[in-house]
Design a protein around this motif. Sequence first.
Motif, short mmCIF file in Angstrom:
data_model
loop_
_atom_site.label_atom_id
_atom_site.label_comp_id
_atom_site.label_asym_id
_atom_site.label_seq_id
_atom_site.Cartn_x
_atom_site.Cartn_y
_atom_site.Cartn_z
N GLY A 1 0.79 -1.23 0.00
CA GLY A 1 0.00 0.00 0.00
C GLY A 1 0.82 1.27 0.00
O GLY A 1 0.29 2.35 0.29
N GLN B 1 -0.45 4.18 -2.41
CA GLN B 1 -1.58 4.93 -1.86
C GLN B 1 -1.10 5.89 -0.78
O GLN B 1 -1.56 7.04 -0.71
CB GLN B 1 -2.64 3.98 -1.29
CG GLN B 1 -3.40 3.18 -2.34
CD GLN B 1 -2.77 1.83 -2.63
OE1 GLN B 1 -1.55 1.66 -2.56
NE2 GLN B 1 -3.60 0.85 -2.99
N HIS C 1 -3.71 7.96 -6.60
CA HIS C 1 -5.14 7.67 -6.48
C HIS C 1 -5.38 6.17 -6.50
O HIS C 1 -4.87 5.45 -7.37
CB HIS C 1 -5.90 8.33 -7.63
CG HIS C 1 -7.36 8.49 -7.34
ND1 HIS C 1 -8.24 7.42 -7.31
CD2 HIS C 1 -8.11 9.58 -7.04
CE1 HIS C 1 -9.46 7.84 -7.03
NE2 HIS C 1 -9.41 9.16 -6.85
N GLN C 2 -6.18 5.69 -5.56
CA GLN C 2 -6.41 4.24 -5.44
C GLN C 2 -7.09 3.64 -6.66
O GLN C 2 -6.96 2.44 -6.91
CB GLN C 2 -7.23 3.95 -4.19
CG GLN C 2 -8.62 4.54 -4.18
CD GLN C 2 -9.40 4.17 -2.93
OE1 GLN C 2 -8.89 3.46 -2.06
NE2 GLN C 2 -10.62 4.66 -2.83
#
Length: 284
Positions: A116, A119, A124-125
């Motif tokens: 992760g 992020q 932007h996810q």
Amino acid sequence: MDLTDTLKQVKKALEEADSLLITAGAGMGVDSGLPDFRGKEGFWNAYPYAKKLGLNFQDLANPRWFKTDPYLAWAFYGHRLNLYRNTQPHQGFYILKKFVELKNNNYFIFTSNVDGQFQKAGFHQERIVEIHGSIHYLQCTLPCSDDIWPADNVEVKVDMERFRALDPLPTCKNCGRIARPNILMFGDFEWIPTRTESQEFRFDLWLEKQRHKKLVIVEIGAGKAVPTVRLTSERIAREFNATLIRINPRDYDVPANIKAFSIPTGGLDGLRLIFEDVDKPVKE
């Protein structure tokens, strides 16, 4: 071609690019201080207790432990969850962030990393494919349903001396069985792929829009042991007539049948070299 000439051509390709595809393997996280699991010794340096058990990364990253020894399974994944939560992305993430902003945020990220970090760096996810899933999401070990849920409120304490997770272990929100990360593990027939499939669907739509544009692929730290990222970079370079820039200190060779350049360095050093005019971090 020497590195100076390579960098000139790489920078020219980036200047002319309409869009950027960032592909990243485990080498992307090393400069943030995350462990390098390359080979048995690299893994055992990070997890000495696994050496005592005679387990390598492939042995331990297996869903069977969640059923046969969930305290061992969650010692491994719980420690990694805590580690990734506490790790700050290195400057290379922000170098890339600055560059894609100059390209009107016309980018996508394809990564095998489950940490992760993209992020966390502010990407932007909905512009990220986590092809092996994410440690920040959970699912049932059975599974009793196709539900995937965030691990935001999950805290896993680990006794590192004994390499055992402590109660309470994470449980399925529906049936109460032991939960597991929504990560594609080795020999994994229980992984629920729907979250990743949604990411891939958005990625495919974006790619089609780049078919007649100048697409550049920047690949960072993608090795050959699990070559998912490398093969994806090469396939897209061929199919979309894109330029591939491969940053890797060891596996830096590139196929002869695509437009590709090698930067034989670590991730952060390579990104600094090719983006030196945009190397100031962007505030989150």
